[in-house]
Enzyme design. Structure first.
Site, mmCIF file in Angstrom:
data_model
loop_
_atom_site.group_PDB
_atom_site.id
_atom_site.type_symbol
_atom_site.label_atom_id
_atom_site.label_comp_id
_atom_site.label_asym_id
_atom_site.label_seq_id
_atom_site.Cartn_x
_atom_site.Cartn_y
_atom_site.Cartn_z
ATOM 1 N N GLY A 38 4.054 2.254 2.101
ATOM 2 C CA GLY A 38 5.127 2.634 1.225
ATOM 3 C C GLY A 38 5.833 3.925 2.019
ATOM 4 O O GLY A 38 7.051 4.316 1.841
ATOM 5 N N SER A 68 0.862 -1.080 -0.093
ATOM 6 C CA SER A 68 0.036 0.101 -0.040
ATOM 7 C C SER A 68 0.771 1.339 -0.033
ATOM 8 O O SER A 68 2.056 1.274 0.439
ATOM 9 C CB SER A 68 -1.021 0.024 1.213
ATOM 10 O OG SER A 68 -0.121 0.096 2.316
ATOM 11 N N THR A 69 0.120 2.279 -0.524
ATOM 12 C CA THR A 69 1.058 3.867 -0.373
ATOM 13 C C THR A 69 1.284 4.110 0.831
ATOM 14 O O THR A 69 2.497 4.545 1.190
ATOM 15 C CB THR A 69 -0.079 4.611 -1.307
ATOM 16 O OG1 THR A 69 -0.136 4.221 -2.646
ATOM 17 C CG2 THR A 69 0.924 5.965 -1.249
ATOM 18 N N GLU A 105 6.565 -0.317 -5.119
ATOM 19 C CA GLU A 105 5.543 -0.617 -6.184
ATOM 20 C C GLU A 105 4.408 -0.539 -5.285
ATOM 21 O O GLU A 105 4.006 -1.617 -4.545
ATOM 22 C CB GLU A 105 6.088 -1.858 -6.866
ATOM 23 C CG GLU A 105 5.233 -2.085 -8.169
ATOM 24 C CD GLU A 105 3.846 -2.661 -7.834
ATOM 25 O OE1 GLU A 105 2.818 -1.915 -7.557
ATOM 26 O OE2 GLU A 105 3.780 -4.113 -8.126
ATOM 27 N N CYS A 116 -2.516 -5.028 -8.268
ATOM 28 C CA CYS A 116 -2.086 -3.114 -8.188
ATOM 29 C C CYS A 116 -2.535 -2.586 -9.418
ATOM 30 O O CYS A 116 -3.101 -1.474 -9.393
ATOM 31 C CB CYS A 116 -0.509 -3.349 -7.934
ATOM 32 S SG CYS A 116 0.528 -4.196 -8.975
#
Ligand code: NDP
Length: 478
Positions: A234, A230-231, A251, A285
């Site tokens: 990340g 997940s962002t 990613e 994704c």
């Protein structure tokens, strides 16, 4: 009945941990086994093992590393059935097959593991002469970083682990792999198969919850981080990496738009768009997560997709002829339920699906949602599940603006009978990849990665191999 305890791999040997947690089948709730909860000391030992093995691994002739990676591909192929069964039982996707027209399920995932191993086995990173004249010659050499920390997700647990591990070891790095807590056993089984043909210490594993991942990325002896997830996580990893200036390939999530131009043929594109959106129950994704369709085609496209959606048998993926399995975990299931319920409450039309059957397992029907606009949570947030919002547009400029308005920029697609027209639209989209008349069609030779909030760097192909190396210029005076 005793529940089997699985082990991590440390310097080529299996290791237990004092504590463990259960891994469960998302289709049945059955406990599949016990996953060790790595201690902080074991995380440090795994990094130390990778560190100790790395110089000898990097010093081997390149051809030796290539043939060992090719042998890893053989091992994946020889163990394909067992590994695929783990993927189905633990991740949920149906077994499926690998031929044309087969369901892209667990066997497809293992075939991809093999392909994404064979291709890097054959790639080269030759020395580049970047400048030469009468006075000097400058060569660019590529050297491994050292120890790579790989943190893998639960959606394609084996394939994405391979995306991270294989280029790293091919280039002369050693690896510590941390699978997702939801899919640790299958990933450990893959690591066990791979390690059998690698020298001890080249691939080590740790398992546990997010704290194990953070202990790994914070370890100052890690030289490169590969993360898919997940962002939000990340960002945490990037912050931790900043403290040690550890380079990172991230990613992260996407919210891929698919734009259907007015000249597309709804019948011809429906199957491609369907799998682009619903492969792996939308838990990918780079799935199409919001469709912008020209108003002239809207009803025809929705009708085509509805036929496909309603024809796909859903159930326990170990049973034959199942096309769709469960959502992988409770967190993701609840997210999808909440997003669809909120769209319905705001007046959107649920064309099909939209109600969990209430049986065992995290089953949720494939769901199409229309009469929905930008700004709705189901459009603006990454659903990462089987609920697809379909939005009408009239003006292509506004559709492009809609596509670009969010913080994510992983993939996108344009669907049209006119390639030139599609190409012109594709060039206006902010995404790491824009597919034309396909979506999510990744390939082991083609660089893949996100822009904006979808991450840093690319994986796959020569560029992906470069991303697990650092440069060293050797400059000779003539
Ligand atoms: P996360 O991104 O939060 O977790 C992925 C991995 O990171 C797991 O191995 C996790 O460990 C580990 N991790 C968590 N916190 C840290 C940390 N602080 N430092 C280092 N590692 C950490 O994914 P989730 O499983 O929670 O899924 C949440 C959302 O992420 C989904 O709804 C989806 O939107 C997105 N996602 C995107 C994927 C993609 O392919 N880009 C794949 C999967 C999810 P652990 O699991 O043990 O907590």
């Amino acid at each position: 009945m005793t529940i089997k305890k699985y082990q991590n791999i440390l310097n080529g040997s299996g290791v237990d941990s004092p504590h463990s947690f259960e891994s469960k089948n998302p289709a049945t709730g059955e406990t599949l086994g016990l996953v060790p909860h790595s201690t902080a000391e074991q995380v440090a030992q795994a990094v130390a093992s990778a560190r100790a093995a790395q110089p000898a691994w990097a010093a081997r002739p390149d051809d030796e590393r290539k043939s060992m990676v090719a042998r890893v591909a053989d091992m994946i192929s020889e163990n394909a059935q067992d590994l695929a069964r783990w993927v189905t039982r633990e991740q949920g996707k149906p077994l499926g097959g690998v031929g044309a027209g087969e369901i892209p399920g667990a066997l497809f995932e293992i075939a991809a593991c093999e392909a994404w191993t064979r291709v890097p086995a054959g790639l080269e990173l030759p020395i580049e002469v970047v400048f030469e004249d009468d006075t000097r010659r400058d060569e660019l050499h590529r050297t491994p970083y050292g120890v790579v920390a790989a943190i893998a997700p639960w959606n394609w647990p084996l394939m994405i682990a391979i995306w991270q591990i294989i280029p790293a070891i091919r280039a002369g790095n050693t690896v510590v792999l941390k699978p997702s807590e939801y899919t640790s056993i299958g990933t450990l089984e893959l690591a066990r198969v791979i390690s059998a043909v690698l020298p001890p210490g080249v691939l080590n594993t740790v398992t546990g919850l997010g704290a194990v991942g953070s202990a790994l990325v914070e370890n100052p002896d890690v030289d490169k981080i590969m993360f898919t997830g997940s962002t939000a996580t990340g960002i945490k990893i990037a912050a931790a990496a900043a403290r040690n200036l550890t380079p990172s390939t991230l990613e992260l999530g996407g919210n891929d738009p698919a734009i259907v131009l007015p000249d597309a043929d709804p019948h011809a594109i429906a199957m491609g768009l369907f799998w682009g959106a619903f492969i792996n129950m939308g838990q990918t994704c780079a799935c199409a997560k919001r469709v912008y369709v020209h108003e002239s085609l809207h009803d025809a496209l929705v009708a085509e997709l509805k036929v496909l959606v309603e024809a796909m048998p859903m159930g326990n993926g170990m049973e034959p002829s199942i096309a769709m399995g469960p959502i992988q975990n409770a967190m993701q299931f609840e997210k999808v339920v909440a997003l669809v319920d909120s769209a319905r409450a705001a007046g959107a039309t649920i064309v099909t699906g939209g109600q969990a059957p209430g049986t065992a397992g995290y089953f949720y029907p494939l769901t199409l949602v229309t009469d929905i606009q930008d700004g709705a949570d189901l459009v603006d947030e990454e659903q990462f599940g089987p609920a697809l919002p379909i939005i009408k547009y009239r003006d292509i400029d506004l559709a492009v603006a809609s596509a670009n308005r969010l913080g994510a920029g992983l993939g996108a697609s344009v669907w049209s009978a006119d390639t030139g027209h599609a190409m012109a639209v594709a060039k206006r989209i902010q995404a790491g990849t824009v597919w034309i008349n396909q979506h999510g069609a990744v390939h082991p030779m083609v660089p893949f990665g996100g822009v904006k909030g979808s991450g840093w760097g690319v994986e796959f192909g020569v560029d992906g191999l470069k991303s697990v190396t650092q440069t060293r210029v050797i400059s000779l005076k003539k």
